[in-house]
Scaffold this active site. Structure first.
Site, PDB file in Angstrom:
ATOM      1  N   GLY A  41      -1.280  15.704  -4.578  1.00 34.25           N
ATOM      2  CA  GLY A  41      -0.152  15.664  -3.675  1.00 34.25           C
ATOM      3  C   GLY A  41       0.652  14.524  -3.624  1.00 34.25           C
ATOM      4  N   HIS A  42       1.713  14.342  -4.292  1.00 32.35           N
ATOM      5  CA  HIS A  42       2.278  13.016  -4.121  1.00 32.35           C
ATOM      6  C   HIS A  42       3.567  13.198  -3.359  1.00 32.35           C
ATOM      7  CE1 HIS A  42       0.304  11.392  -8.131  1.00 32.35           C
ATOM      8  NE2 HIS A  42      -0.560  11.645  -7.007  1.00 32.35           N
TER       9      HIS A  42
END
Ligand code: GDP
Ligand code: IMO
Ligand code: MG
Length: 421
Positions: A41-42
């Site tokens: 999850g960026h």
């Protein structure tokens, strides 16, 4: 002929890779993911908005960029399609900017179920997986059973899917883990159809051609070095090589084509999920790091465990990656701290070592060096020179300990809250 620069997380993930890639992209034409999948999850913040990317490279927002999902990545068509739909709703031209490797492996609905069954069976010793099916998919890849993106256009795809699914259902029966996959499977096949409108390519050829033609390229790591399948805190790791070496196998580029290796770390440490974390804080300071740093997982929403910066682990990560430049994130979270600590060694059974050990057991005690806090808002300053002396002492200590320069300092989530030295 250009080389590939690399951005890697040096801790247990969530160091701020998304933000850094977004900051660096104006200097790069091609951004490529080389491992991991929707366990990542960026987060990116710009123009007052926050975006979270899972499978798509963080260059997707920049005009003229080429974004590659490499062969080392594992893809869930449901999650990828949702991600694409979200971006398209915001006016991003994903189709024009995204290339997907035919050799990337597919996460099946049953892979997700096996992930859940395996974790449930482990009970207290569970890994704390994101339950996205990552482990089972890489198992099928190395076990030579997997399905790949390139297979989705084959007339035999449905049959091959069915065979692998049956195998998985047998395994799920052994786990005594009944599941109803009907809804997810429907969305999965819709996702597969949706992916057919994208450019599904032999990415190793494309990547090398783009480099030959002098295009700049940045490889975007997912997870962190301490979650690497070989060098992380096994078995509490992910199932891919998160290290620099993973760029070669996950994109098909030769080691001699690796350029700068940017190692990203938080000014403190976090970890989400189970497993050893030598500098973890169980006190009010740990709570403060979590609250001020908004340390909640971008994938699962779980509270991240927080602790002091661990120089033993950081130096180990720098060594196995060949980091050439450091990037320090989230220093601003400690703006109000009176004192800040850094672990410079471990005491194990009466012996002191600065080498990261094979196993981390209960009798390990971190040896700390203490720093005076800088006690001011770091966002006030426009250049490194302007930073308060106490902050510079912290940065320069890290540089001396690691022997690697800290080139970028991030003082807030937004694109603009970044100091480049
Ligand atoms: P990634 O997985 O490495 O891309 O990192 P995540 O996006 O999972 O987690 C990093 C979080 O910290 C995100 O919410 C970012 O918006 C935020 N962030 C990044 N850099 C900074 C920083 O310098 N200061 C603060 N306060 N937050 C930051
Ligand atoms: P980004 O790219 C932080 C952790 C999980 C779990 C272990 C195994 O956002 O930094 P998996 O789902 O891979 O089987 O989980 O690894 N983990 C991460 N932690 N950031 C990530 O990605 C992670 N991806 C996996 O919490 O402990
Ligand atoms: Mg993350």
């Amino acid at each position: 002929m250009k080389k590939v620069d690399v951005v890697l997380g040096l801790q247990w993930g969530d160091e701020g890779k998304g933000k850094v890639v977004d900051v660096l992209t104006p200097a790069y034409r091609v951004i490529a993911r080389f491992q991991g999948g929707p366990n990542a999850g960026h987060s990116l913040h710009f123009e007052g908005k926050k975006y979270v990317l899972h499978t798509i490279p963080s260059g997707i927002f920049r005009d003229g960029s080429v974004n590659v999902i490499g062969n080392g990545v594992v893809i869930d068509p449901v999650i990828l399609s949702e991600e694409i739909a979200g971006l398209e709703a915001d006016g991003v031209d994903v189709q024009g900017k995204l290339l997907i490797s035919k050799k990337a492996h597919l996460i099946l609905p049953t892979h997700r179920a096996i992930d859940a069954a395996s974790e449930a069976a482990k009970g207290k010793t569970k890994i704390g997986s994101t339950l996205k099916g990552i482990g089972p998919t890489y198992m099928d890849k190395t076990g030579r059973n997997g399905l790949r993106i390139g297979d989705i256009v084959s007339p035999e795809f449905g049959e091959r899917y069915g065979r692998l699914k049956e195998k998985h259902l047998g395994l799920l029966r052994q786990y005594d883990y009944p599941v109803d996959l009907t809804d997810y499977e429907k969305k999965w096949f819709e996702g597969i159809e949706n992916l057919k409108r994208f450019r599904l390519i032999d990415s190793e050829h494309a990547v090398n051609r783009l480099l030959d033609e002098d295009n700049t390229m940045l490889a975007e790591g997912a997870q962190g070095s301490m979650l690497d399948i070989d060098f992380g805190t096994y078995p509490f790791v992910t199932s891919s090589n998160t290290l620099c070496a993973g760029v070669c196998t996950g994109l098909g580029v030769a080691p001699s084509r690796i350029g700068n290796v940017y190692g990203i770390f938080k000014a403190y440490c976090t970890r989400v999920g189970s497993g050893p974390f030598p500098t973890e804080l169980f006190d009010e300071t740990g709570e403060r790091l979590c609250d001020i740093g908004h340390e909640f997982g971008a994938v699962t929403g779980r509270r991240r465990r927080c602790g002091w910066l661990d120089m033993v682990a950081l130096k180990y990560s720098i060594m196995v990656n060949g980091v050439t430049q450091l990037i320090m994130m989230k220093s601003d979270v400690m703006n109000d701290f009176d004192t800040i600590r850094v672990a410079t060694a471990y005491e194990i059974g009466g012996r002191t070592t600065s080498e990261f050990p094979y196993e981390i057991t209960g009798d390990l005690r971190p040896v700390y060096t203490e720093f005076e806090g800088w006690k001011c808002d770091l966002r006030r300053y426009g250049s490194y020179e302007e930073f308060p002396e106490a902050f510079k002492r912290y940065v320069e200590f890290i540089e001396r300990q690691t022997g690697v320069p800290v080139k970028i300092i991030s003082v807030g989530p937004d694109r603009g809250e970044t100091i480049v030295r």
